[in-house]
Design an enzyme around this catalytic site. Sequence first.
Site: not given
Length: 357
Positions: A75, A130
């Site tokens: 991400d 994350e």
Amino acid sequence: MAMPTALDLSVDAAALTAQLVDVPSVSLAEKPLADLVEGALRAIPHLRVDRDGDAVVARTGLARAERVVLAGHLDTVPIAGNLPSRLDADGLLWGCGTTDMKAGVAVQLRLAATLPAPNRDLTFVFYDAEEIAAEHNGLGRLVDRHPDWLAGDFAVLLEPTAGRVDGGCQGTLRVRVQTSGRRAHSARSWLGDNAIHKAAPILARLAAYRPRRVEIDGLVYPEGLNAVLIEGGHAGNVIPDTCAVTVNYRFSPDQSEAEALDRVREVFDGFEVVLTDSAPGALPGLSHPAAAAFLDAIGTPPAAKEAWTDVARFSALGIPAVNYGPGDPTLAHTREENVAVAAVLDAEDKLRRWLTA
């Protein structure tokens, strides 16, 4: 912007980084990229591939004496007008996620595709979410649901470190240091007890605090104790009866979370201290034989990680872990995010030599 329909793992890691960047993957919207990563890995015959949500794990099964885990998140932070990727004449690849951390992910994918017989068994972890609250973190989810997928003797988190090895990480906790008073009309302030005024000693103690610098395995971890938020007050004509100072403590990994909280409570003795969140640090783990070989391959002196990272999740599993990856971490999350092609290729080359020597 036309997105890739498949990942070409035959290109070098820098070109692969551009492919990954051109697939938007803001936190909680990683599925298209996770699908591409899973598809590319399942086409590699020497890997076993598993998936949980938008986290993908691929492993070799060569019965080597040692297993290394290479991990990275898929991400990014929200896009800031910096897609699609672009390569400039100076060899810089620009775009959201170039540094944090699709360059590291590209290196992982290249090694997965081109090392059928490494000198150690390898586990490649690609995980989601994350960049947002820990409750969504895909690596944390794998730790809870599938710790066997993450088993290993040593781990490398390919977060951007400008090509140096950052050992372990700081722990972090936040507390609310609270005061209370008596509410009153500000025209008759003597009838009240101002809770904001009573927070002054809290700030004074923070200003007087001298943070420790702790040496572990030759690395120095600086601590920090800082106010990051003050809340209090009701209106412009009301004496406030509550105030809270949110304090963030970045602590060295020689302390447990409980020990760190005790230290904070000592600093604010006499005040109400409420823990709001906490995460443990991670020891450097540089004494492990795999770490020594890794440091030799990278060829630069290690440093302490002056932040919290997911290496702490590996440390909690008993796996020594370090941070190492291409890209300048100071560019992460910026509109100007970029990574040097040479840095990506250098990281791929050094890891390849470590895993084939």
